[in-house]
Design a protein around this motif. Sequence first.
Motif, PDB file in Angstrom:
ATOM      1  N   MET A   1      57.619  16.497  41.811  1.00  0.00           N
ATOM      2  CA  MET A   1      56.431  15.887  42.411  1.00  0.00           C
ATOM      3  C   MET A   1      55.762  16.939  43.286  1.00  0.00           C
ATOM      4  N   ASN A   2      54.465  17.131  43.078  1.00  0.00           N
ATOM      5  CA  ASN A   2      53.779  18.152  43.869  1.00  0.00           C
ATOM      6  C   ASN A   2      53.503  17.655  45.291  1.00  0.00           C
ATOM      7  N   THR A   3      53.130  18.579  46.135  1.00  0.00           N
ATOM      8  CA  THR A   3      52.941  18.282  47.558  1.00  0.00           C
ATOM      9  C   THR A   3      51.826  17.284  47.797  1.00  0.00           C
ATOM     10  N   GLN A   4      50.725  17.407  47.066  1.00  0.00           N
ATOM     11  CA  GLN A   4      49.599  16.492  47.270  1.00  0.00           C
ATOM     12  C   GLN A   4      49.978  15.062  46.877  1.00  0.00           C
ATOM     13  N   LEU A   5      50.712  14.897  45.794  1.00  0.00           N
ATOM     14  CA  LEU A   5      51.145  13.566  45.379  1.00  0.00           C
ATOM     15  C   LEU A   5      52.136  12.978  46.382  1.00  0.00           C
ATOM     16  N   LYS A   6      53.056  13.806  46.873  1.00  0.00           N
ATOM     17  CA  LYS A   6      54.005  13.353  47.903  1.00  0.00           C
ATOM     18  C   LYS A   6      53.256  12.887  49.148  1.00  0.00           C
ATOM     19  N   ARG A   7      52.227  13.629  49.495  1.00  0.00           N
ATOM     20  CA  ARG A   7      51.425  13.294  50.669  1.00  0.00           C
ATOM     21  C   ARG A   7      50.724  11.948  50.500  1.00  0.00           C
ATOM     22  N   LYS A   8      50.166  11.711  49.304  1.00  0.00           N
ATOM     23  CA  LYS A   8      49.481  10.448  49.030  1.00  0.00           C
ATOM     24  C   LYS A   8      50.457   9.271  49.060  1.00  0.00           C
ATOM     25  N   VAL A   9      51.624   9.458  48.482  1.00  0.00           N
ATOM     26  CA  VAL A   9      52.630   8.392  48.466  1.00  0.00           C
ATOM     27  C   VAL A   9      53.123   8.123  49.882  1.00  0.00           C
TER      28      VAL A   9
END
Length: 73
Positions: A1-9
């Motif tokens: 999971m990339n950083t931007q997706l982790k941030r959104k979640v």
Amino acid sequence: MNTQLKRKVAFALSMGIVTTGIISFAILALNLGFSARFVPVWLRSWGMGYLIVVPAILLIGPRVQAQVDRMIN
């Protein structure tokens, strides 16, 4: 999971806790009042609201953000 997706979640999970907690507390207090049943009913309502809001934030949030960006720019 990339950083931007982790941030959104992480944002959706955190914002979901805060918003559903505040809204469910306020609405339940107005409609039920502070009775002996308040805490169990509130926790159940909070949980149901959380299950609904987190996916909504993840699915609808980007579209709303894009609309806001278009309106501002």
